[in-house]
Design an enzyme around this catalytic site. Sequence first.
Site, short mmCIF file in Angstrom:
data_model
loop_
_atom_site.label_atom_id
_atom_site.label_comp_id
_atom_site.label_asym_id
_atom_site.label_seq_id
_atom_site.Cartn_x
_atom_site.Cartn_y
_atom_site.Cartn_z
N HIS A 109 0.66 -1.01 0.18
CA HIS A 109 0.08 -0.13 0.00
C HIS A 109 1.02 1.01 0.01
O HIS A 109 1.84 1.51 0.21
CB HIS A 109 -0.99 -0.25 0.89
N GLU A 154 1.08 3.70 2.13
CA GLU A 154 1.70 3.93 3.20
C GLU A 154 2.88 2.83 3.14
O GLU A 154 3.97 3.56 4.13
CB GLU A 154 1.61 4.03 4.28
N CYS A 159 -5.83 1.40 6.09
CA CYS A 159 -6.53 0.46 6.00
C CYS A 159 -5.59 -0.19 7.93
O CYS A 159 -4.85 0.24 8.79
CB CYS A 159 -6.91 -0.93 5.45
N CYS A 214 -2.01 -0.46 7.43
CA CYS A 214 -1.35 0.15 7.64
C CYS A 214 -1.91 1.46 9.60
O CYS A 214 -0.50 2.08 9.07
CB CYS A 214 -1.67 1.11 5.97
ZN LIG Z 1 -3.57 -0.27 3.76
#
Ligand SMILES: [Zn+2]
Lengths: 178, 339
Positions: free
Chosen positions: A59, A61, A95, A98
């Site tokens: 992701h 991040e 999420c 993350c």
């Molecule tokens: Zn994430």
Amino acid sequence: MTVPQDKSSIDSWMLKSFEFAEEALTNNEVPVGCILVWKDKILATGRNEVNETKNATRHAEIVAIDKVLEYCEEHSEDKTKVFSEITLYVTVEPCIMCAAALRSVGVSKVVYGCKNERFGGCGSVLNIHTDTLHQLGPSFQCVDDVMADEAVQLLKTFYKGENTNAPDGKRKIKDNNC
Amino acid sequence: MTESQCTAVIKKLKPDESCMKCDSMKIEPVLHDKYTALVELVDAYVCQLTNKKRTSDLLRFLSTKYPLSEHPHVKRVKSTKSTDNTTTVQVVICEHSADLTCDVIKSTLTEFTDCIGCIGVVKIPSTAPLTRKQYEVATQYWPVNFYENKIITQLLTDSYFNYDDKEIIQQHMKEAIDMALIAKQKQMMPVGAVIVDPVTNRVIAKCYDKRSGTHPLQHATMVCVDLVAKSQGAGMWNYTTDDKFYNCEMKEDEINNDSKSGPYLCTGYHLYITQEPCVMCAMALVHSRIQRVYYGSKHIEGALGSKYKIHVQDGLNHHYQVFNGVLSEICDQLWTDYG
Ligand SMILES: [Zn+2]
Ligand SMILES: [Zn+2]
């Protein structure tokens, strides 16, 4: 909320994150982008790279955290100190994974665009940012709803087309409810 | 580390080998709380039926006037045989509510005044039973329908795995313990992980926790998921041979994305890990669409049973199965004299 910028500078940082979200979209990735701002400068950027790496944890991040770690290594900076002084601007609510990653490196301020109804770890599905998790790392504050409509629009554009990397039979995984 | 070395270390860690015997080996499912929840009850209006010939008329009337749509598992009728062999029949009218009084209900049942007795209030189970135990408790209050999920029953009665299954599970967990022991030698956190394709028992990836090295996100699960990506010709992190990690290498035709049967993330795979994953790792496994996780030791902030149950979290679009307690004594002992 003690994010140190006024509304217009928050918006202009967020606008920068959108460049990376759009880059993700161009590359057929879920359009989420982020920047990590340190001492009023962009220290690292990231966007989804899940399909490219065949790693579902890639992701925006995580990509950006990796870059900060590299920076700290190269410049002999104390990574714990750097992360604690960073503000993350991300187009979509982090999420659950993350949010936990941000805590474990010690990012203390997060600004995000739209809610992440499916996976959100900063209020939508769980409250990983504020739950009692001493071993994981310090909790962090969130500022939400910054250019949320634009972020939703981008996601809609993506989900209108499908993730072409998932084999047909595996796009819909039957839930195993035990 | 070779197999015999591993066994030697395990012997040293646990001189009493009883925990290594498959038949005494604990493998416990970590289920959604709903399977162990107490039976919840709600109040309901019932009446006694005095003329059984009119049962079907009354039931037809009730099903339109007072549908039990919130409680479809509840049976309308309860028959009780008393000691003198007479049968009492009670019928649920509807759920009790403050603004629906006995008199109001009576006024709607005027065409049945000849066949029903007085109206009372009883407790009925508010949700459908999911396990035999819940069913047995529920029926003590009121008859309910129960559709038994065979897998859940097997899981709850420790009959899901046979001896051979347990032996295979134990073997893979030993491989994870091997990795944890390598980590320990390197002054890293003693957590090892192995990802296996359960159809072929092929090991796809194995590694240990590297968070105490240069990268705070390199928990064993995160690394293992990345090694799976590497097995498919991609991945996000670089490793050295000194790490002693392993990933298989899929052949070109195995990883072809156009193939409907080709590997996709961790779909269909099982993770063996010596310690309960944290919330970051548990969610990484949701994203990666893992099928099942076996772990040894629990962790106070663990996300697969201890602090959260991410694998069955309501609202998430992928769920997976989790079992704990596998060689847990040995996994626990990996931590003695660490740090
Ligand atoms: Zn994430
Ligand atoms: Zn973890």
